[in-house]
Design a protein around this motif. Structure first.
Motif, PDB file in Angstrom:
ATOM      1  N   PRO A  55       0.829  -1.211   0.000  1.00 50.38           N
ATOM      2  CA  PRO A  55       0.000   0.000   0.000  1.00 50.38           C
ATOM      3  C   PRO A  55       0.856   1.250   0.000  1.00 50.38           C
ATOM      4  N   GLU A  56       0.309   2.303  -0.642  1.00 51.92           N
ATOM      5  CA  GLU A  56       1.011   3.587  -0.687  1.00 51.92           C
ATOM      6  C   GLU A  56       0.983   4.252   0.687  1.00 51.92           C
ATOM      7  N   ALA A  57       2.099   4.889   1.016  1.00 50.28           N
ATOM      8  CA  ALA A  57       2.098   5.727   2.208  1.00 50.28           C
ATOM      9  C   ALA A  57       1.289   6.983   1.929  1.00 50.28           C
ATOM     10  N   ALA A  58       0.786   7.589   2.982  1.00 44.19           N
ATOM     11  CA  ALA A  58       0.020   8.830   2.809  1.00 44.19           C
ATOM     12  C   ALA A  58       0.918   9.879   2.172  1.00 44.19           C
ATOM     13  N   PRO A  59       0.438  10.552   1.109  1.00 46.37           N
ATOM     14  CA  PRO A  59       1.282  11.528   0.429  1.00 46.37           C
ATOM     15  C   PRO A  59       1.615  12.707   1.332  1.00 46.37           C
ATOM     16  N   ILE A  60       2.816  13.202   1.137  1.00 46.77           N
ATOM     17  CA  ILE A  60       3.265  14.378   1.878  1.00 46.77           C
ATOM     18  C   ILE A  60       2.927  15.603   1.054  1.00 46.77           C
ATOM     19  N   ALA A  61       2.550  16.678   1.694  1.00 47.87           N
ATOM     20  CA  ALA A  61       2.275  17.920   0.969  1.00 47.87           C
ATOM     21  C   ALA A  61       3.515  18.324   0.174  1.00 47.87           C
ATOM     22  N   ALA A  62       3.284  18.959  -0.975  1.00 40.88           N
ATOM     23  CA  ALA A  62       4.381  19.333  -1.852  1.00 40.88           C
ATOM     24  C   ALA A  62       5.248  20.396  -1.179  1.00 40.88           C
ATOM     25  N   THR A  63       6.393  19.989  -0.683  1.00 40.21           N
ATOM     26  CA  THR A  63       7.349  20.864  -0.009  1.00 40.21           C
ATOM     27  C   THR A  63       8.740  20.443  -0.451  1.00 40.21           C
ATOM     28  N   PRO A  64       9.767  21.256  -0.188  1.00 42.57           N
ATOM     29  CA  PRO A  64      11.122  20.790  -0.481  1.00 42.57           C
ATOM     30  C   PRO A  64      11.459  19.463   0.202  1.00 42.57           C
ATOM     31  N   ALA A  65      10.933  19.236   1.404  1.00 42.60           N
ATOM     32  CA  ALA A  65      11.182  17.953   2.073  1.00 42.60           C
ATOM     33  C   ALA A  65      10.561  16.805   1.290  1.00 42.60           C
ATOM     34  N   ALA A  66       9.360  17.029   0.741  1.00 42.98           N
ATOM     35  CA  ALA A  66       8.717  15.997  -0.071  1.00 42.98           C
ATOM     36  C   ALA A  66       9.500  15.748  -1.347  1.00 42.98           C
ATOM     37  N   LEU A  67      10.101  16.796  -1.894  1.00 40.19           N
ATOM     38  CA  LEU A  67      10.931  16.613  -3.084  1.00 40.19           C
ATOM     39  C   LEU A  67      12.137  15.741  -2.760  1.00 40.19           C
ATOM     40  N   HIS A  68      12.719  15.927  -1.588  1.00 46.25           N
ATOM     41  CA  HIS A  68      13.810  15.044  -1.163  1.00 46.25           C
ATOM     42  C   HIS A  68      13.321  13.594  -1.118  1.00 46.25           C
ATOM     43  N   ALA A  69      12.118  13.373  -0.588  1.00 43.30           N
ATOM     44  CA  ALA A  69      11.575  12.023  -0.509  1.00 43.30           C
ATOM     45  C   ALA A  69      11.351  11.426  -1.899  1.00 43.30           C
ATOM     46  N   GLN A  70      11.034  12.277  -2.869  1.00 44.75           N
ATOM     47  CA  GLN A  70      10.825  11.811  -4.245  1.00 44.75           C
ATOM     48  C   GLN A  70      12.085  11.183  -4.827  1.00 44.75           C
ATOM     49  N   SER A  71      13.237  11.526  -4.287  1.00 45.41           N
ATOM     50  CA  SER A  71      14.492  10.960  -4.790  1.00 45.41           C
ATOM     51  C   SER A  71      14.554   9.442  -4.651  1.00 45.41           C
ATOM     52  N   ALA A  72      13.757   8.882  -3.738  1.00 49.75           N
ATOM     53  CA  ALA A  72      13.727   7.421  -3.597  1.00 49.75           C
ATOM     54  C   ALA A  72      13.237   6.747  -4.873  1.00 49.75           C
ATOM     55  N   GLU A  73      12.474   7.487  -5.693  1.00 47.24           N
ATOM     56  CA  GLU A  73      12.002   6.939  -6.973  1.00 47.24           C
ATOM     57  C   GLU A  73      13.151   6.636  -7.920  1.00 47.24           C
ATOM     58  N   PHE A  74      14.297   7.285  -7.724  1.00 46.29           N
ATOM     59  CA  PHE A  74      15.347   7.252  -8.736  1.00 46.29           C
ATOM     60  C   PHE A  74      16.616   6.566  -8.253  1.00 46.29           C
ATOM     61  N   LYS A  75      16.487   5.739  -7.224  1.00 44.18           N
ATOM     62  CA  LYS A  75      17.651   4.976  -6.791  1.00 44.18           C
ATOM     63  C   LYS A  75      18.214   4.210  -7.980  1.00 44.18           C
ATOM     64  N   ARG A  76      19.500   4.336  -8.198  1.00 47.09           N
ATOM     65  CA  ARG A  76      20.110   3.756  -9.387  1.00 47.09           C
ATOM     66  C   ARG A  76      20.173   2.238  -9.274  1.00 47.09           C
ATOM     67  N   GLU A  77      19.417   1.575 -10.136  1.00 45.04           N
ATOM     68  CA  GLU A  77      19.373   0.118 -10.110  1.00 45.04           C
ATOM     69  C   GLU A  77      18.662  -0.388 -11.357  1.00 45.04           C
ATOM     70  N   ILE A  78      18.704  -1.694 -11.524  1.00 42.70           N
ATOM     71  CA  ILE A  78      17.965  -2.366 -12.586  1.00 42.70           C
ATOM     72  C   ILE A  78      16.789  -3.079 -11.938  1.00 42.70           C
ATOM     73  N   LEU A  79      15.582  -2.668 -12.282  1.00 45.83           N
ATOM     74  CA  LEU A  79      14.378  -3.298 -11.751  1.00 45.83           C
ATOM     75  C   LEU A  79      13.909  -4.390 -12.704  1.00 45.83           C
TER      76      LEU A  79
END
Length: 572
Positions: free
Chosen positions: A23-47
């Motif tokens: 399940p998705e975690a509750a979304p965080i309001a759009a803030t610079p801190a949330a943008l930092h959290a968005q970086s988890a989307e781009f962890k360098r790897e092969i899925l």
């Protein structure tokens, strides 16, 4: 950031279907801190979201996707540069050494086509694309290249130090820099609405799905219920308008394309940015919210237009309903609602906002002078700016300082206030595109950055594959009308390595290109087409190239140098 990411060791191939059911975690309001959290989307790897499907994420702004077949592989999207493509290919070769049997472009944006020749490795590999892709690619890479390059650098924060770039919203960074090269292959298999084929035992259907571009497609593997959605869906509010500049992106067509995806009832969805989704219910819910958000913004913008609202009024008031604004797939890490509303207004009605004051407005410099006078002079306006800065009214500082610096560009206190306002707005901004534009603009004003006209270079091989006629189009949009405004001159071009011939006519600041050498040409020169292309693409020094590689068949070399200076200032 780039240096740190490039230094990471590629982890073992990761299979994540179970994770995508969580399940998705509750979304965080759009803030610079949330943008930092968005970086988890781009962890360098092969899925590895499904058997035989591998997604290289984190190597650049866009994903590259590998489909493993019986006796070969298909590569879908090829990253932004030859350098990033080599890194992705090396990672893919840890999975399989089967040859690349086909390349698919989901659309014409540079981050999806720039490394194609690396994957082809010199072999004659078919390249699939929607028919409009070539024209769109050439328009951006030749006619609008300078403007798009400059605006892209601001939008993606390319000159910024690594510690000032959190991510670019739909990827970790844009892997383009002064030493980068692009090596795009032209499509060899094009289609209008649909194309069905089987390559390396992989049966697929390509479907035209206009949205972020008019040439967008998705790739459907019907037996496996897997769809590769291109850029019509990613984990961020869609970029219905991009501030780097674009032609109109029709939201109705985009929503219709999402409906085509929904109708597939896919069990695996692999976007070309951000991470795959697994599970039909999860995919359906995310796509439904996505298309509803697009249609909501479009429909409500039209409703407000019909009520007589201006673009500024619509942008200031239009918001998504709460259930859509809270979706983790609609956070404003790439596009946003106000920009989208403005795009819809201008795309459908043009630049005129309906206010008669906008029909014949004063020139910007004249407006600035009147505003300074209205404020009581430049010192009084500077005080207004200082007072606004002390109150933290950064946007008002930005607007007022624009007037002052137009008239008194060396006013240091105003310049410093504007720089401070830009940096404050950037620090508070969660949309990377806006954040970077503020930050880079501040650096430019402070003298820290000077944006180059070109960030990456095409390879000579890529130039050889490009149509010669398009280079004359590039000349036309660089013609200096002041330098050529009083003259008519006809210059013929003969090429030693291709049978094409052209006469370029400059007629008092206007251009005409004739695909032949006219009898009344004033000057005729001879050169290889490859040399001509490389000179115009800035791979060769224009002055040295004209002096050593062009042979004048008719007229004078001095006259030809003068002619070329109308297009290339450093031609002599």
């Amino acid at each position: 950031m780039k240096q740190l990411i490039k230094g990471l060791v590629l982890p073992a191939v990761l299979c994540l279907p179970a994770c995508h059911h969580a399940p998705e975690a509750a979304p965080i309001a759009a803030t610079p801190a949330a943008l930092h959290a968005q970086s988890a989307e781009f962890k360098r790897e092969i899925l590895n979201p499904a058997d035989g499907v591998y997604v290289a994420i984190g190597y650049g702004i866009a994903n590259s996707i590998l489909l493993v077949g019986d006796d070969g592989v298909i590569v879908v999207d090829t990253t932004e540069t030859a350098e990033s493509a080599r890194e992705v290919l090396a990672a893919f070769r840890k999975i399989t050494d089967k040859p690349v049997k086909a390349i698919v472009y989901t659309h014409s944006h540079p981050d999806h086509i720039g490394g194609a020749a690396v994957f082809a490795a010199g072999r004659d590999v078919p390249v699939y694309a929607q028919r409009e892709l070539v024209a769109n690619m050439q328009r951006t890479s030749i006619e609008l290249q300078t403007a798009i390059t400059r605006r892209s650098q601001r939008m993606y924060g390319m000159p910024l130090p690594a510690d000032q770039v959190i991510n670019v919203g739909i990827g970790p960074f844009v892997d383009m820099h002064a030493d980068s090269t692009v090596d795009t292959l032209p499509p060899t298999r094009v289609f209008d609405e649909q194309l069905e084929d089987t390559v390396a035992g992989i049966h697929f259907r390509l479907v035209h799905a206009p949205g972020e571009t008019g040439d967008q497609l998705f790739m459907w593997l019907p037996e496996r219920h897997i769809v590769l959605s291109g850029d019509n869906f990613y984990r961020a509010f869609p970029n219905l308008y991009t501030i780097r500049g674009t032609s109109y992106r029709d939201p109705r067509a985009w929503a219709d394309s999402i409906d085509k995806l929904r109708a597939l009832h896919a069990e695996v969805l692999v976007p070309s940015h951000t991470r795959p989704l697994v599970g039909a219910d999860r995919i359906e819910a995310a796509l439904t919210d996505y298309r509803d958000a697009i249609r909501y913004v479009y429909d409500q913008t039209i409703r407000l237009i019909n009520q007589g609202r201006t673009p500024d009024e619509i942008a200031a008031t239009l918001r998504l309903p709460a259930h859509l604004a809270s979706s983790p797939y609609l956070q404003t890490f790439y596009g946003n609602v106000p920009w989208s509303a403005r795009e819809i207004y201008s795309g459908l009605l043009g630049w005129y906002d309906g206010d008669p004051a906008s029909l014949q407005p004063l020139a910007p410099d004249d407006t600035a002078r009147h505003m300074i006078a209205l404020a009581g002079g430049i010192d009084a306006l500077a005080k207004q700016i200082t007072d606004a800065e002390s109150r933290g009214e950064h946007q008002w500082v930005l607007q007022l300082s624009g007037y002052a610096l137009r008239v008194v560009p060396d006013r240091d206190d105003v310049r410093k206030a504007r720089i401070a306002a830009l940096r404050a707005l950037g620090a508070a901004e969660s949309n990377p595109n806006a954040r970077h534009w503020y930050q880079v603009s501040a650096g430019e004003l402070a003298g820290e950055y000077k944006l180059p006209a070109r960030v990456v270079k095409p390879t000579p091989a890529m130039l050889a594959r490009m149509p010669l006629a398009r280079f004359f189009d590039g000349m036309a949009v660089n013609l200096d009308p002041q330098a050529s405004g009083d003259e008519t001159l006809k210059v013929g071009f003969e090429f030693t390595d291709v049978p094409e011939r052209y006469t370029y006519i400059v007629r008092q600041g206007a251009s005409e290109v004739v695909p032949a050498i006219t009898d009344d040409a004033d000057i005729v020169v001879r050169v290889s087409a490859q040399t001509f292309k490389e000179m115009l693409a800035q791979l060769r020094n224009p002055a040295l190239t004209i002096a050593s590689d062009f042979t004048v068949v008719k007229g004078s070399k001095l006259g030809f140098v003068r002619f070329m200076r109308w297009f290339v200032p450093d031609a002599s």
